[in-house]
Design a protein around this motif. Structure first.
Motif, PDB file in Angstrom:
ATOM      1  N   ALA A   1      -4.046   8.459  -0.846  1.00 50.52           N
ATOM      2  CA  ALA A   1      -4.797   7.323  -1.359  1.00 50.52           C
ATOM      3  C   ALA A   1      -6.130   7.177  -0.625  1.00 50.52           C
ATOM      4  O   ALA A   1      -6.288   7.657   0.506  1.00 50.52           O
TER       5      ALA A   1
ATOM      6  N   ALA B   1      -5.299   6.192  -6.215  1.00 50.32           N
ATOM      7  CA  ALA B   1      -4.986   4.874  -5.666  1.00 50.32           C
ATOM      8  C   ALA B   1      -6.031   4.490  -4.627  1.00 50.32           C
ATOM      9  O   ALA B   1      -6.446   5.311  -3.806  1.00 50.32           O
TER      10      ALA B   1
ATOM     11  N   PRO C   1       0.215   5.462   3.087  1.00 49.45           N
ATOM     12  CA  PRO C   1      -0.749   5.724   2.009  1.00 49.45           C
ATOM     13  C   PRO C   1      -1.728   6.843   2.344  1.00 49.45           C
ATOM     14  O   PRO C   1      -2.178   7.561   1.442  1.00 49.45           O
TER      15      PRO C   1
ATOM     16  N   ASN D   1      -0.064  10.035   1.393  1.00 47.12           N
ATOM     17  CA  ASN D   1       0.072  10.217  -0.060  1.00 47.12           C
ATOM     18  C   ASN D   1      -1.266  10.421  -0.765  1.00 47.12           C
ATOM     19  O   ASN D   1      -1.318  10.479  -1.996  1.00 47.12           O
TER      20      ASN D   1
ATOM     21  N   SER E   1       0.825  -1.210   0.000  1.00 48.42           N
ATOM     22  CA  SER E   1       0.000   0.000   0.000  1.00 48.42           C
ATOM     23  C   SER E   1       0.857   1.256   0.000  1.00 48.42           C
ATOM     24  O   SER E   1       0.546   2.239  -0.689  1.00 48.42           O
TER      25      SER E   1
ATOM     26  N   ALA F   1       0.701   3.811  -3.178  1.00 47.94           N
ATOM     27  CA  ALA F   1       0.221   5.173  -2.938  1.00 47.94           C
ATOM     28  C   ALA F   1       1.252   6.207  -3.354  1.00 47.94           C
ATOM     29  O   ALA F   1       0.929   7.232  -3.966  1.00 47.94           O
TER      30      ALA F   1
END
Length: 450
Positions: free
Chosen positions: A199, A177, A194, A197, A163, A167
């Motif tokens: 996601a 994502a 993640p 980022n 993950s 991400a």
């Protein structure tokens, strides 16, 4: 002799030799539509053989340490072996690969080996080897988008590291994502990656295998592209670990490679890299491969005990090696094929064994995650059995950075892992700010070390 990228071809091919169906890399396909088997990326070896083994080695050595994009990546400096059709402008890279091959004379002597190296794949952008596959997958997605393929998002099930890699690389590419994680079974360091980022992170009240069932259904929807290792594009990046290891060993092949395994994609990835290097004349032999599993998630080990005559998924129990807490690995077919080709061995490690192995080797300057602890525990056990002999040369694959598993380290050194040698526990000692008291502590420490 030079090779143009346009001359080199790659495609998806069914791993079932009796089927052999092929598909274009721009096709959204993860399993063979004819027989249901997994796929692999197949290269035009005839074209690649127009360079000799020496020419390939010279080319790869000339790119090593380059600061120029894309050769600054350990994956894309071997791009002819990966995705030769992808343009520079389509490559999504964060300088992955080129990870350190840790070597310690003290540690090698401790095991009594002819050589011991720890391949630090966790020293990467998001802190795990998953970056190596994700750069390839996202670069191919970017290429597909440029070709007009409709992809709205990329998605994965994850026990943590996948993950984080997806991400990060998706964010760099500007592609949405979607992440499915097992609720309460991922370290905080892995969970927040993640999220940070951007996601879409969905925690499911199940284990990894349950998350995998969901993502396989979700990615049947048009435009949501699967990023787990059953997508063989992931293997293409991870396979570069193999030629990178032998390149770092001056093109010499170790006797053994030990890999911690959960979803089992990394076994076939390294096998593919070594096979390609041998077929193209860069090396003249193959190493033996050890696949190390946590005892609490050991379906391949149980199959190995029966000579791989049958395989049955298990209900994975909680393990400190959370990233490999997988009872029904999707890449098991590929893993078994690879282990048979490489005269492979499967070993397991209990929670106490993986914890102790991690702590023991930390004392030689490492900082091991629990999954590397599983691989190191397998090394201890196989040397005890005489399977790995004194004087052998061994490379252990470290899959993630220990800093992602601080809770595991704290738990061990607080003496909270049952069955472990308490002599390895290093307690933080409180002391009054007085020279005499401090010197008493130092004296006791030095006497113990002496």
């Amino acid at each position: 002799m030079s090779l143009t990228f346009t001359k080199l071809k790659a495609e998806f091919r069914c791993i079932n030799d009796s089927c052999g169906a092929t598909y274009d890399l721009n096709d959204i396909v993860y399993e063979c539509r004819k027989c249901g088997s997994l796929l692999q990326v197949s290269h035009d070896m005839g074209a690649l053989k127009e360079k000799s083994g020496k020419e390939w080695k010279d080319l790869f050595d000339s790119r090593l340490g380059s600061v120029k994009f894309p050769n600054s990546s350990g994956i894309w400096n071997k791009r002819e072996w990966v995705l030769p059709h992808v343009e520079d402008s389509e490559i999504i890279s964060s300088g992955e690969g080129l990870s350190h091959l840790f070597n310690s004379e003290r540690l090698t002597k401790h095991f009594g080996l002819g050589g011991l190296w720890i391949k630090q794949c966790g020293i990467s952008h998001t802190g795990s080897f998953k970056d190596l596959g994700m750069t390839v997958l996202l670069s191919q997605v970017k290429h597909m988008l440029n070709k007009g393929v409709k992809i709205r998002a990329v998605a994965c099930a994850s026990s943590g590291d996948t993950s984080a890699a997806l991400a990060s690389y998706a964010a760099k590419a500007g592609i949405p994502a979607i992440i499915f994680l097992p609720a309460g079974k991922v370290s905080q360091a892995q969970l927040i990656q993640p999220v940070s980022n951007g996601a879409k992170v969905i925690a499911l009240e199940t284990d990894f295998d349950g998350c995998m069932k969901i993502v396989k259904e979700v990615t049947k929807e048009a435009g949501i592209y699967l990023a787990n290792s059953m997508n063989s594009l992931r293997i293409e990046g991870q396979k570069t670990i193999a030629p990178e290891i032998v390149q770092q060993l001056e093109w010499k092949v170790p006797d053994w490679i030990i890999i911690p395994g959960g979803n089992l994609g990394n076994v076939s990835a390294l096998g593919a890299g070594f096979e390609m290097a041998k077929e193209l004349g860069l090396i003249d032999k193959l190493p033996r491969i050890v696949l190390a599993q946590a005892e609490n998630a050991n379906p391949l080990y149980l199959s190995y005990l029966k000579n791989f005559e049958e395989f049955s998924p298990v209900d994975a129990k909680p393990t400190l090696a959370s990233a490999i807490q997988i009872g029904n690995p999707v890449s098991v077919q590929k893993a078994i094929r690879t282990l048979k080709k490489f005269n492979g061995v499967v070993e397991q490690a209990s929670e106490a064994e993986l914890s102790e192995a991690s702590a023991k080797t930390d004392l030689f300057g490492l900082y091991n995650d629990p999954h590397t602890g599983v691989a190191l525990a397998a090394l201890y056990k196989l040397m005890g059995k005489g399977t790995i002999a004194k004087g052998d040369q061994v490379v252990v694959i470290s899959t993630a950075h220990g800093l992602k598993f601080t809770e595991f380290k704290l738990k061990f050194h607080e003496g909270k892992i049952q069955g472990t040698d308490q002599k390895l526990v290093n307690v933080i000692r409180s002391c009054k700010p007085e020279v005499g008291a401090v010197m008493d502590e130092i004296s006791g420490f030095l006497q113990l070390k002496g």
